[in-house]
Design a protein around this motif. Sequence first.
Motif, PDB file in Angstrom:
ATOM      1  N   ASP A  75       7.326  -9.566  -1.875  1.00  0.00           N
ATOM      2  CA  ASP A  75       7.116  -8.495  -2.850  1.00  0.00           C
ATOM      3  C   ASP A  75       5.809  -8.663  -3.615  1.00  0.00           C
ATOM      4  O   ASP A  75       5.568  -8.000  -4.614  1.00  0.00           O
ATOM      5  N   ASN A  76       4.952  -9.563  -3.160  1.00  0.00           N
ATOM      6  CA  ASN A  76       3.702  -9.845  -3.858  1.00  0.00           C
ATOM      7  C   ASN A  76       2.633 -10.141  -2.815  1.00  0.00           C
ATOM      8  O   ASN A  76       2.167 -11.266  -2.681  1.00  0.00           O
ATOM      9  N   VAL A  77       2.264  -9.116  -2.054  1.00  0.00           N
ATOM     10  CA  VAL A  77       1.337  -9.350  -0.952  1.00  0.00           C
ATOM     11  C   VAL A  77       0.579  -8.070  -0.627  1.00  0.00           C
ATOM     12  O   VAL A  77       1.098  -6.960  -0.802  1.00  0.00           O
ATOM     13  N   GLY A  78      -0.656  -8.218  -0.175  1.00  0.00           N
ATOM     14  CA  GLY A  78      -1.438  -7.053   0.208  1.00  0.00           C
ATOM     15  C   GLY A  78      -2.598  -7.447   1.093  1.00  0.00           C
ATOM     16  O   GLY A  78      -2.841  -8.634   1.362  1.00  0.00           O
ATOM     17  N   ALA A  79      -3.331  -6.462   1.555  1.00  0.00           N
ATOM     18  CA  ALA A  79      -4.515  -6.698   2.371  1.00  0.00           C
ATOM     19  C   ALA A  79      -5.554  -5.640   2.040  1.00  0.00           C
ATOM     20  O   ALA A  79      -5.214  -4.505   1.688  1.00  0.00           O
ATOM     21  N   SER A  80      -6.823  -6.012   2.146  1.00  0.00           N
ATOM     22  CA  SER A  80      -7.923  -5.104   1.843  1.00  0.00           C
ATOM     23  C   SER A  80      -8.938  -5.153   2.964  1.00  0.00           C
ATOM     24  O   SER A  80      -9.034  -6.130   3.711  1.00  0.00           O
ATOM     25  N   GLY A 102      -7.821  11.632   6.817  1.00  0.00           N
ATOM     26  CA  GLY A 102      -8.080  11.030   5.512  1.00  0.00           C
ATOM     27  C   GLY A 102      -6.878  10.374   4.877  1.00  0.00           C
ATOM     28  O   GLY A 102      -6.734  10.363   3.656  1.00  0.00           O
ATOM     29  N   ASN A 103      -5.987   9.794   5.696  1.00  0.00           N
ATOM     30  CA  ASN A 103      -4.773   9.200   5.157  1.00  0.00           C
ATOM     31  C   ASN A 103      -4.636   7.732   5.546  1.00  0.00           C
ATOM     32  O   ASN A 103      -5.229   7.270   6.513  1.00  0.00           O
ATOM     33  N   ALA A 104      -3.838   7.025   4.758  1.00  0.00           N
ATOM     34  CA  ALA A 104      -3.520   5.633   5.046  1.00  0.00           C
ATOM     35  C   ALA A 104      -2.005   5.452   5.007  1.00  0.00           C
ATOM     36  O   ALA A 104      -1.295   6.171   4.308  1.00  0.00           O
ATOM     37  N   TYR A 105      -1.524   4.490   5.793  1.00  0.00           N
ATOM     38  CA  TYR A 105      -0.097   4.205   5.872  1.00  0.00           C
ATOM     39  C   TYR A 105       0.095   2.691   5.838  1.00  0.00           C
ATOM     40  O   TYR A 105      -0.836   1.943   6.085  1.00  0.00           O
ATOM     41  N   GLY A 106       1.311   2.247   5.591  1.00  0.00           N
ATOM     42  CA  GLY A 106       1.541   0.818   5.669  1.00  0.00           C
ATOM     43  C   GLY A 106       3.000   0.423   5.584  1.00  0.00           C
ATOM     44  O   GLY A 106       3.830   1.160   5.050  1.00  0.00           O
ATOM     45  N   TYR A 107       3.286  -0.730   6.167  1.00  0.00           N
ATOM     46  CA  TYR A 107       4.571  -1.406   5.998  1.00  0.00           C
ATOM     47  C   TYR A 107       4.256  -2.822   5.547  1.00  0.00           C
ATOM     48  O   TYR A 107       3.405  -3.487   6.126  1.00  0.00           O
ATOM     49  N   ILE A 108       4.940  -3.298   4.549  1.00  0.00           N
ATOM     50  CA  ILE A 108       4.828  -4.698   4.158  1.00  0.00           C
ATOM     51  C   ILE A 108       6.217  -5.180   3.736  1.00  0.00           C
ATOM     52  O   ILE A 108       6.804  -4.660   2.804  1.00  0.00           O
ATOM     53  N   PHE A 137     -13.719   1.300   1.582  1.00  0.00           N
ATOM     54  CA  PHE A 137     -12.916   0.197   1.056  1.00  0.00           C
ATOM     55  C   PHE A 137     -11.509   0.671   0.701  1.00  0.00           C
ATOM     56  O   PHE A 137     -11.344   1.696   0.046  1.00  0.00           O
ATOM     57  N   GLY A 138     -10.529  -0.082   1.128  1.00  0.00           N
ATOM     58  CA  GLY A 138      -9.151   0.272   0.798  1.00  0.00           C
ATOM     59  C   GLY A 138      -8.261  -0.947   0.707  1.00  0.00           C
ATOM     60  O   GLY A 138      -8.591  -2.019   1.228  1.00  0.00           O
ATOM     61  N   THR A 139      -7.139  -0.788   0.031  1.00  0.00           N
ATOM     62  CA  THR A 139      -6.132  -1.834  -0.109  1.00  0.00           C
ATOM     63  C   THR A 139      -4.755  -1.210   0.055  1.00  0.00           C
ATOM     64  O   THR A 139      -4.501  -0.116  -0.467  1.00  0.00           O
ATOM     65  N   ILE A 140      -3.876  -1.885   0.766  1.00  0.00           N
ATOM     66  CA  ILE A 140      -2.451  -1.562   0.718  1.00  0.00           C
ATOM     67  C   ILE A 140      -1.735  -2.825   0.298  1.00  0.00           C
ATOM     68  O   ILE A 140      -1.966  -3.898   0.859  1.00  0.00           O
ATOM     69  N   GLN A 141      -0.899  -2.698  -0.737  1.00  0.00           N
ATOM     70  CA  GLN A 141      -0.209  -3.874  -1.246  1.00  0.00           C
ATOM     71  C   GLN A 141       1.214  -3.532  -1.651  1.00  0.00           C
ATOM     72  O   GLN A 141       1.548  -2.380  -1.930  1.00  0.00           O
ATOM     73  N   ARG A 142       2.037  -4.562  -1.661  1.00  0.00           N
ATOM     74  CA  ARG A 142       3.413  -4.426  -2.123  1.00  0.00           C
ATOM     75  C   ARG A 142       3.479  -4.936  -3.554  1.00  0.00           C
ATOM     76  O   ARG A 142       3.066  -6.060  -3.843  1.00  0.00           O
ATOM     77  N   VAL A 170      -1.295   2.164  -2.500  1.00  0.00           N
ATOM     78  CA  VAL A 170      -2.545   2.308  -1.756  1.00  0.00           C
ATOM     79  C   VAL A 170      -3.665   2.532  -2.756  1.00  0.00           C
ATOM     80  O   VAL A 170      -3.601   3.454  -3.577  1.00  0.00           O
ATOM     81  N   PHE A 171      -4.679   1.673  -2.697  1.00  0.00           N
ATOM     82  CA  PHE A 171      -5.859   1.815  -3.545  1.00  0.00           C
ATOM     83  C   PHE A 171      -7.027   2.264  -2.685  1.00  0.00           C
ATOM     84  O   PHE A 171      -7.242   1.758  -1.585  1.00  0.00           O
ATOM     85  N   ASN A 172      -7.773   3.218  -3.188  1.00  0.00           N
ATOM     86  CA  ASN A 172      -8.943   3.745  -2.510  1.00  0.00           C
ATOM     87  C   ASN A 172     -10.143   3.542  -3.426  1.00  0.00           C
ATOM     88  O   ASN A 172     -10.177   4.088  -4.535  1.00  0.00           O
ATOM     89  N   SER A 173     -11.102   2.729  -2.981  1.00  0.00           N
ATOM     90  CA  SER A 173     -12.287   2.435  -3.801  1.00  0.00           C
ATOM     91  C   SER A 173     -11.908   1.928  -5.188  1.00  0.00           C
ATOM     92  O   SER A 173     -12.506   2.307  -6.187  1.00  0.00           O
ATOM     93  N   GLY A 174     -10.884   1.092  -5.251  1.00  0.00           N
ATOM     94  CA  GLY A 174     -10.489   0.458  -6.496  1.00  0.00           C
ATOM     95  C   GLY A 174      -9.571   1.267  -7.378  1.00  0.00           C
ATOM     96  O   GLY A 174      -9.161   0.799  -8.432  1.00  0.00           O
ATOM     97  N   ILE A 175      -9.230   2.485  -6.944  1.00  0.00           N
ATOM     98  CA  ILE A 175      -8.383   3.365  -7.748  1.00  0.00           C
ATOM     99  C   ILE A 175      -7.068   3.614  -7.009  1.00  0.00           C
ATOM    100  O   ILE A 175      -7.066   3.861  -5.803  1.00  0.00           O
ATOM    101  N   LEU A 176      -5.956   3.552  -7.733  1.00  0.00           N
ATOM    102  CA  LEU A 176      -4.658   3.827  -7.132  1.00  0.00           C
ATOM    103  C   LEU A 176      -4.609   5.283  -6.676  1.00  0.00           C
ATOM    104  O   LEU A 176      -4.674   6.196  -7.490  1.00  0.00           O
ATOM    105  N   SER A 177      -4.534   5.500  -5.366  1.00  0.00           N
ATOM    106  CA  SER A 177      -4.545   6.864  -4.832  1.00  0.00           C
ATOM    107  C   SER A 177      -3.159   7.346  -4.445  1.00  0.00           C
ATOM    108  O   SER A 177      -2.972   8.535  -4.209  1.00  0.00           O
ATOM    109  N   GLY A 178      -2.187   6.454  -4.394  1.00  0.00           N
ATOM    110  CA  GLY A 178      -0.826   6.876  -4.082  1.00  0.00           C
ATOM    111  C   GLY A 178       0.119   5.700  -4.032  1.00  0.00           C
ATOM    112  O   GLY A 178      -0.296   4.548  -3.861  1.00  0.00           O
ATOM    113  N   SER A 179       1.399   5.962  -4.224  1.00  0.00           N
ATOM    114  CA  SER A 179       2.409   4.912  -4.147  1.00  0.00           C
ATOM    115  C   SER A 179       3.692   5.494  -3.580  1.00  0.00           C
ATOM    116  O   SER A 179       3.950   6.698  -3.679  1.00  0.00           O
TER     117      SER A 179
END
Length: 238
Positions: A106-111, A140-146, A161-166, A173-182
Amino acid sequence: KSNILPVSLTDVYAHNAGLKDAEKQMVKEFVDSCRPFLNKFYAIYFFIGDDTNAHKINFINPFDNGYAFSLQFPNGATHDADGVFFDGSQSQYANTQIMPALMLDDNVGASYYLHNTVPGGTIISNGTGYFSIWRRDYDGNAYGYIGESAPGVPVPDYRGFGTIQRNGNTMEVFNSGILSGSVSSAAPGSISSELPIKLSQNYTDPQASSLRWGFAAIHQTLTTDEQLTFFNAVELMQ
């Protein structure tokens, strides 16, 4: 009185990666910016320098072995001053040698920072679906499972630049350092650990993993403030 100067992690990394002085200075500036939360990173791959040796070294543990999570390129890759290019038609990828079970569910991500468009498909995965990030530039979308989260609803991801984290029970999902969706999800389960995490993965359309990487990192959950600082530090390097 000793005239020996202390050796920093940046010094060791720059030496082992064979970086030039200007490249070492870029790393130093990144470290100065992100120092308050560097302890949250398992691996940072800067992809600066212009050869395999420079690109495979993990800054956090800058030695060339599996325990240090140095990258392996079993099917080759193109290495130059613009980063690493994987040719999907040649099944090229980078093996981080990181088993997801080493990380907290519950505390993991990747960028990542990608220089080119992505036709669609997994770009970070351990091949099981329990730790995967998808990015599709054509919509223009991102997806993820963690960690056995619910499938991520697509959210905007328009920059390199993007990040998906749990974050607990939420996929962010962060896009350019800004939370773009959850996406709210079930409580985290056990991350599948049979296969290591790889960069540039796609199991249905090989061309979809033809990617040029400028940066990659595996880390713990970052706060919104940390994400913005992190993005700005990576952006300066690009």
